[in-house]
Design a protein around this motif. Structure first.
Motif, short mmCIF file in Angstrom:
data_model
loop_
_atom_site.label_atom_id
_atom_site.label_comp_id
_atom_site.label_asym_id
_atom_site.label_seq_id
_atom_site.Cartn_x
_atom_site.Cartn_y
_atom_site.Cartn_z
N LEU A 60 0.83 -1.20 0.00
CA LEU A 60 0.00 0.00 0.00
C LEU A 60 0.87 1.25 0.00
CD1 LEU A 60 -2.61 -1.02 2.74
CD2 LEU A 60 -2.93 -1.11 0.26
N GLU A 64 -2.91 5.28 0.35
CA GLU A 64 -3.83 4.14 0.46
C GLU A 64 -3.91 3.65 1.90
OE1 GLU A 64 -2.97 2.53 -4.10
OE2 GLU A 64 -1.90 1.69 -2.39
N LEU A 68 -7.26 3.56 4.52
CA LEU A 68 -7.69 2.37 5.25
C LEU A 68 -7.38 2.44 6.75
CD1 LEU A 68 -6.67 -0.53 2.82
CD2 LEU A 68 -8.99 0.24 3.35
N THR A 71 -10.06 1.30 9.19
CA THR A 71 -10.23 -0.15 9.04
C THR A 71 -9.06 -0.90 9.65
OG1 THR A 71 -11.54 0.12 7.02
CG2 THR A 71 -10.43 -1.99 7.34
N THR A 72 -7.86 -0.41 9.40
CA THR A 72 -6.66 -1.08 9.91
C THR A 72 -6.64 -1.07 11.44
OG1 THR A 72 -5.47 -0.40 7.92
CG2 THR A 72 -4.15 -1.15 9.79
N LEU A 89 -2.17 -4.31 -1.96
CA LEU A 89 -3.23 -3.90 -2.87
C LEU A 89 -3.27 -4.87 -4.04
CD1 LEU A 89 -5.36 -1.64 -3.41
CD2 LEU A 89 -3.71 -0.70 -5.02
N VAL A 108 -5.94 -6.94 -0.64
CA VAL A 108 -7.14 -6.11 -0.58
C VAL A 108 -7.42 -5.62 -1.99
CG1 VAL A 108 -8.17 -4.03 0.39
CG2 VAL A 108 -6.60 -5.41 1.78
N ALA A 110 -8.63 -3.52 -5.21
CA ALA A 110 -8.65 -2.09 -5.51
C ALA A 110 -10.06 -1.53 -5.35
CB ALA A 110 -8.13 -1.85 -6.93
N LEU A 113 -10.77 -0.71 -1.66
CA LEU A 113 -10.13 0.55 -1.30
C LEU A 113 -10.91 1.73 -1.88
CD1 LEU A 113 -7.73 2.14 -0.12
CD2 LEU A 113 -6.55 1.79 -2.30
N SER A 114 -11.35 1.60 -3.11
CA SER A 114 -12.11 2.68 -3.75
C SER A 114 -13.41 2.96 -3.01
CB SER A 114 -12.40 2.32 -5.21
OG SER A 114 -13.22 3.29 -5.82
N ARG A 117 -12.68 4.80 0.20
CA ARG A 117 -12.32 6.19 -0.07
C ARG A 117 -13.54 7.04 -0.37
NH1 ARG A 117 -6.87 5.61 -3.86
NH2 ARG A 117 -5.38 6.30 -2.26
N ALA A 126 -15.56 -2.99 5.96
CA ALA A 126 -14.29 -3.26 5.29
C ALA A 126 -13.40 -4.13 6.17
CB ALA A 126 -13.59 -1.95 4.96
#
Length: 285
Positions: A60, A64, A68, A71-72, A89, A108, A110, A113-114, A117, A126
């Protein structure tokens, strides 16, 4: 394991046949060159390079990782995030998904992630999607996955080629009929080989029948393997108290009967892990 056996066997035969066709020690060199990386992966080394090479994944970027971050944090609170698990990613994947690989890697998509975002996917959902993959990694269910992926490249190439040919031929009514009745063709090939009496013919007939039999069995084995991994991952999600979030995500994606069955199982698993209420003491004397 049954789902992986045909791929391992076919890839071994193809690699050995290719090595045997080369002159002198060059064949052994080719065979060992193909086998050594798989052995290294089985030993637990070279995982980052394998993830990048086999899946086209990458680490990442700071932007990015920042997207996240919430979530992380939820994953790290459950020991399913960095540094225990490495997040990569997975470009080009158009579904909101995550996949485990090897001993410490989680890919993860893309699209996930989108969606995070764009604030279309809540951080807890997520986290639940990623926790499903990370849970499988942490319990060792995918420990040999990268080695198998690498070794079975010949099998996957041949299978992809067969599917392409089958898709092209499937448009012809005769070819479609032959595919549906392939068990008959397998029996005929086996009968002709046995009738001929020659060892080569018997072996060829038996191999033809075996290939036909595997065309029925392999999809069943793969489906059973995928269902087992899904159930194991759901159990790990429930243990991290993220089952309600995963259930919400699944219902956003689909309203099929299979989805409702899975959500029901998640709810039961979540309820079974909740602390039982203390008994109510009577005030009567």
């Amino acid at each position: 394991m049954l789902a992986q056996t045909p791929g391992i066997a076919v890839s071994t035969v193809v690699t050995a046949a290719l090595a045997a066709s080369l002159p002198g020690p060059l064949g052994w060199l080719v065979f060992l060159s193909a086998l050594s990386p798989a052995v290294v992966l089985l030993a637990g080394a070279g995982e980052p390079a394998a993830v990048r090479g086999l899946f086209g994944a990458r680490a990442l970027t700071p932007a990015e990782a920042a997207a996240l971050a919430k979530t992380t944090v939820q994953l790290c609170q459950r020991d399913l995030g960095p540094p225990s698990v490495r997040l990569y990613l997975w470009p080009g994947v158009r579904t909101v998904s995550a996949a485990g690989a090897g001993r410490r890697s989680v890919l993860v998509s893309a699209e996930l992630l989108s969606q995070v975002r764009l604030s279309r996917l809540p951080p807890d959902q997520a986290a639940a999607v990623i926790a499903h993959a990370a849970g499988l990694v942490r319990v060792g269910a995918l420990r040999s996955d990268l080695a198998v992926q690498l070794w079975t490249i010949p099998w996957r190439f041949l299978r992809g080629l067969a599917r392409a040919v089958g898709a092209a031929g499937g448009r012809l009514p005769l070819m479609a009929l032959m595919w549906r009745a392939r068990f008959v063709l397998g029996l005929i090939a086996l009968g002709q080989g046995v009738t001929a009496g020659q060892p080569e013919a018997v072996v060829a007939g038996a191999l033809s029948a075996a290939v036909v039999g595997l065309s029925y069995l392999v999809p069943r084995w793969e489906k059973a393997s995928a269902a087992g991994l899904q159930a194991m991952g759901d159990e790990q999600v429930a243990r991290t108290r993220l089952a309600p979030s995963l259930a919400d995500f699944l219902l956003r994606q689909s309203r099929s009967a299979a989805t409702f069955e899975r959500v029901h199982a998640l709810e039961l698993a979540h309820a079974s892990l909740q602390p039982s209420s203390p008994p109510v003491r009577s005030t009567r004397r």
